[in-house]
Design a protein around this motif. Structure first.
Motif, PDB file in Angstrom:
ATOM      1  N   UNK A  82      51.053  37.723  34.327  1.00 44.07           N
ATOM      2  CA  UNK A  82      50.535  38.565  35.335  1.00 44.07           C
ATOM      3  C   UNK A  82      49.859  39.840  34.365  1.00 44.07           C
ATOM      4  N   UNK A  83      50.415  40.141  33.446  1.00 42.43           N
ATOM      5  CA  UNK A  83      49.655  41.263  32.530  1.00 42.43           C
ATOM      6  C   UNK A  83      48.235  40.616  31.998  1.00 42.43           C
ATOM      7  N   UNK A  84      48.233  39.643  31.625  1.00 43.05           N
ATOM      8  CA  UNK A  84      47.326  38.795  31.022  1.00 43.05           C
ATOM      9  C   UNK A  84      46.002  38.717  32.054  1.00 43.05           C
ATOM     10  N   UNK A  85      46.506  38.192  33.140  1.00 45.24           N
ATOM     11  CA  UNK A  85      45.527  38.223  34.420  1.00 45.24           C
ATOM     12  C   UNK A  85      45.109  39.452  34.840  1.00 45.24           C
ATOM     13  N   UNK A  86      45.894  40.508  34.785  1.00 48.02           N
ATOM     14  CA  UNK A  86      45.178  41.855  35.182  1.00 48.02           C
ATOM     15  C   UNK A  86      44.639  42.422  34.242  1.00 48.02           C
ATOM     16  N   UNK A  87      44.649  42.243  32.697  1.00 54.15           N
ATOM     17  CA  UNK A  87      43.840  42.668  31.813  1.00 54.15           C
ATOM     18  C   UNK A  87      42.543  42.164  31.897  1.00 54.15           C
ATOM     19  N   UNK A  88      42.585  40.699  32.393  1.00 54.08           N
ATOM     20  CA  UNK A  88      41.163  39.882  32.399  1.00 54.08           C
ATOM     21  C   UNK A  88      40.543  40.500  33.485  1.00 54.08           C
ATOM     22  N   UNK A  89      41.073  40.766  34.811  1.00 55.88           N
ATOM     23  CA  UNK A  89      40.366  41.356  35.929  1.00 55.88           C
ATOM     24  C   UNK A  89      39.713  42.475  35.755  1.00 55.88           C
ATOM     25  N   UNK A  90      40.558  43.529  34.876  1.00 56.97           N
ATOM     26  CA  UNK A  90      40.226  44.823  34.785  1.00 56.97           C
ATOM     27  C   UNK A  90      39.146  44.691  33.880  1.00 56.97           C
ATOM     28  N   UNK A  91      38.858  43.955  32.757  1.00 56.93           N
ATOM     29  CA  UNK A  91      37.813  43.848  31.704  1.00 56.93           C
ATOM     30  C   UNK A  91      36.677  43.390  32.506  1.00 56.93           C
ATOM     31  N   UNK A  92      36.807  42.312  33.439  1.00 54.82           N
ATOM     32  CA  UNK A  92      35.672  41.651  34.221  1.00 54.82           C
ATOM     33  C   UNK A  92      35.086  42.733  35.314  1.00 54.82           C
ATOM     34  N   UNK A  93      36.017  43.607  35.649  1.00 53.56           N
ATOM     35  CA  UNK A  93      35.349  44.684  36.631  1.00 53.56           C
ATOM     36  C   UNK A  93      34.708  45.672  35.883  1.00 53.56           C
TER      37      UNK A  93
END
Length: 121
Positions: free
Chosen positions: A39-50
């Motif tokens: 979940x942390x990796x997915x959240x960081x990826x989503x934040x970076x993409x945003x």
């Protein structure tokens, strides 16, 4: 030693069926450690993409504004060039040149005045 004294030092034995066994209960969370990492990796990826998407949109908007500004400048320069070309045509009129030459004392005898289309070297 007396019997009373001996009874005080000996622990009282309880029958086996009344004996209670203490068990440590280990509470587990509703999310495991692996899931937390995912979940942390997915959240960081989503934040970076945003952040990348917002930055890309801002850069595109800035380029569009620059293009519009350059198009406006180009249109103004073209208008100015057309005005200058019209002035060149007016000033290079042969009748005007002859009139100015006569005003300044130049005598022209049987000469034809031609308008030069272009200057070649």
């Amino acid at each position: 030693m007396s019997m009373e004294h001996a009874r005080q030092h000996q622990p009282l034995r309880q029958p086996d069926r009344q004996r209670q066994v203490k068990v440590k209960v280990r509470k587990t969370g509703w999310i495991s450690t692996g899931e937390k990492v995912l979940y942390s990796v997915a959240t960081a990826g989503l934040l970076a993409a945003s952040i990348f998407l917002v930055q890309f949109s801002a850069d595109t908007d800035a380029l569009n504004r620059d293009i519009r500004s350059l198009e406006t400048d180009l249109a103004q320069q073209e208008s100015q060039n057309e005005n200058l070309a019209y002035q060149v045509k007016e000033l290079s009129n042969p009748d005007r040149i002859l009139r100015i030459a006569k005003e300044n004392g130049l005598n022209i005898q049987n000469a034809k005045v031609k308008q030069a289309a272009s200057v070649s070297n």
